[in-house]
Every structure is written in structure tokens, then in C-alpha cells.
Design an enzyme around this catalytic site. Structure first.
Site, PDB file in Angstrom:
ATOM      1  N   ASP A 133      10.268   1.708   4.769  1.00  0.00           N
ATOM      2  CA  ASP A 133      10.440   2.375   6.317  1.00  0.00           C
ATOM      3  C   ASP A 133      11.496   1.432   7.059  1.00  0.00           C
ATOM      4  O   ASP A 133      12.185   2.087   7.637  1.00  0.00           O
ATOM      5  CB  ASP A 133       9.078   2.220   6.870  1.00  0.00           C
ATOM      6  CG  ASP A 133       8.237   3.356   6.448  1.00  0.00           C
ATOM      7  OD1 ASP A 133       8.699   4.300   5.713  1.00  0.00           O
ATOM      8  OD2 ASP A 133       7.009   3.372   6.614  1.00  0.00           O
TER       9      ASP A 133
ATOM     10  N   ARG B 292       2.990   5.351  -4.174  1.00  0.00           N
ATOM     11  CA  ARG B 292       1.666   5.047  -4.261  1.00  0.00           C
ATOM     12  C   ARG B 292       0.722   5.971  -3.472  1.00  0.00           C
ATOM     13  O   ARG B 292       0.923   6.314  -2.236  1.00  0.00           O
ATOM     14  CB  ARG B 292       1.429   3.546  -3.520  1.00  0.00           C
ATOM     15  CG  ARG B 292       0.028   2.957  -3.516  1.00  0.00           C
ATOM     16  CD  ARG B 292      -0.121   1.540  -3.209  1.00  0.00           C
ATOM     17  NE  ARG B 292       0.298   1.425  -1.721  1.00  0.00           N
ATOM     18  CZ  ARG B 292       0.568   0.126  -0.996  1.00  0.00           C
ATOM     19  NH1 ARG B 292       0.254  -0.736  -1.504  1.00  0.00           N
ATOM     20  NH2 ARG B 292       0.909   0.086   0.037  1.00  0.00           N
TER      21      ARG B 292
ATOM     22  N   ASP C 190       6.184  -2.156   5.997  1.00  0.00           N
ATOM     23  CA  ASP C 190       6.592  -1.246   4.871  1.00  0.00           C
ATOM     24  C   ASP C 190       8.259  -1.361   4.617  1.00  0.00           C
ATOM     25  O   ASP C 190       9.017  -1.284   5.640  1.00  0.00           O
ATOM     26  CB  ASP C 190       6.242  -0.050   5.291  1.00  0.00           C
ATOM     27  CG  ASP C 190       6.632   0.708   3.876  1.00  0.00           C
ATOM     28  OD1 ASP C 190       7.752   1.144   3.381  1.00  0.00           O
ATOM     29  OD2 ASP C 190       5.744   1.253   3.388  1.00  0.00           O
TER      30      ASP C 190
ATOM     31  N   THR D 104      -5.974   6.495  -3.707  1.00  0.00           N
ATOM     32  CA  THR D 104      -6.467   5.354  -4.692  1.00  0.00           C
ATOM     33  C   THR D 104      -5.487   4.133  -4.999  1.00  0.00           C
ATOM     34  O   THR D 104      -5.827   3.326  -5.763  1.00  0.00           O
ATOM     35  CB  THR D 104      -6.300   6.246  -6.135  1.00  0.00           C
ATOM     36  OG1 THR D 104      -4.834   6.565  -6.314  1.00  0.00           O
ATOM     37  CG2 THR D 104      -6.918   7.431  -5.715  1.00  0.00           C
TER      38      THR D 104
END
Length: 207
Positions: free
Chosen positions: A201, A102, A198, A106
Site C-alpha cells: 500500500d 494472503r 503495509d 486464514t
């Protein structure tokens, strides 16, 4: 169609995943376990056909899987841990990978790797991505699968945001979404709230 699997075992393990105290090893193990449990629901409609077998006592007709073969396709990198968990249930399934990340500005998906079974059009596809957040990556992956010929696709995620669910339902109404929970919302950075951080992660111990 959205299916939320509210089984107590799944919800308990998901709560452990949410905790900031849960370390990398345990988080990875929990993610694989939740994925395996989600697969029971996602694969509920697999076809069965009677097969002639000999038990230790007598012969008989017994149900075994039939119909289309299966493919597990992981959205890299976090989807890998889900695929590994599900493979313990369906070890004969073929595995594919779709690499997307990602863009932090944006929030749009950018493709960097794609490798699918050659006969993907003949298989039932289960697409894995632990977090259905904005829906951008999952939507792009689903479109790539369709372009490659896949006809039957289910999206499996551990956690989803309402925004991501809405995107998939709008762009791909033929794709069933199977999740453990739908949380409140996305924050300004595109993270699910309250969420679990996340997933990539926490699975791989990176920041």
C-alpha cells in the site's frame, strides 16, 4: 540461516521508511535503495574468476563474475520494487514473478500467477518480498521455486518478524534469509510491529 544487515545507511533509510510522514514517492525510492544495499550482502558469495583484459596501460588478469547466472524473483506485488533496485547492480539477471495474496481470514497464501525463467534450475535465485511476516507467502514461493527446479535460493526482505523467520527456517533450512531488521512480533492481524505498515500500500499508494 538469518543475516541481518545492520549497516548504518540501511538502518537510516529503514527508519525513514517507518515514518508515517514518508510519502509514496520517497517510500518507493527508499525501498529500492535499501534493496540494492541488501543485495551487496546477499551476493557476497558470488563466484569470481580471472579474466584477461587490456587496461589503458597494460594487459592483466582481473576478477569478473562467473559460475551460475542469476535470477531475481519478485513476490507480487510489493517484491517488484526490490527487484527493480537490485537490477541496477545486476542488469543481466533474469526476472521472474510469483503472484500470491494472503487470505484475510486464514492468513494463508493463495497463488494467482507464476512466471519464471525457463532455465531457473541453472540459476542462483534471489527471492524478494519486502515484509517477511507470517512466512506463509515466502514459504509457498520458495516451495514453488524448488518444484520448478531451483536449487540455490536466498530470500531477501526489508523487514521481518520472528514468527516469519521461524517458519522459513523450519520449512526451508537450506534457504538463507537476508533482512535489514527483525522487529518485535506480529499483531493479531498478521502485521509486523512496530513495522512500517503495509509495504504494498505504501509503495503504490493504495489502501
Amino acid at each position: 540461516m538469518l543475516t541481518v544487515v545492520a549497516h548504518p545507511l540501511i538502518q537510516h533509510k529503514l527508519s525513514l521508511m517507518r515514518s508515517v510522514e514518508t510519502g509514496v514517492k520517497e517510500f518507493r525510492e527508499l525501498a529500492a535503495e535499501v534493496s540494492m544495499l541488501l543485495a551487496y550482502e546477499a551476493m557476497r558469495d558470488l563466484e569470481l574468476s580471472p579474466t584477461h583484459l587490456q587496461t589503458p596501460l597494460q594487459e592483466g588478469e582481473f576478477p569478473m563474475l562467473s559460475g551460475k547466472k542469476l535470477a531475481l524473483v519478485a513476490i507480487l506485488r510489493a517484491g517488484l520494487v526490490m527487484t527493480d533496485g537490485i537490477l541496477s547492480l545486476v542488469p543481466a539477471a533474469r526476472v521472474g514473478h510469483i503472484g500470491l495474496y494472503r487470505d484475510p481470514l486464514t492468513l494463508k497464501p493463495v497463488a494467482y500467477y507464476n512466471k519464471l525463467p525457463a532455465d531457473i534450475a541453472e540459476r542462483r535465485v534471489f527471492l524478494t518480498d519486502p515484509m517477511l511476516a507470517t512466512g506463509g507467502s515466502a514459504g509457498a514461493a520458495i516451495q514453488f521455486l524448488k518444484d520448478a527446479g531451483a536449487q540455490t535460493i536466498k530470500l531477501m526482505s526489508i523487514l521481518a518478524a520472528p514468527e516469519g523467520v521461524a517458519v522459513i527456517e523450519a520449512e526451508h533450512p537450506d534457504v538463507e534469509i537476508v533482512v535489514a531488521a527483525v522487529d518485535e512480533r506480529l499483531n493479531d492481524h498478521g502485521y509486523i510491529v512496530p513495522g512500517l505498515g503495509d509495504a504494498g500500500d505504501r509503495i503504490y499508494g493504495t489502501k
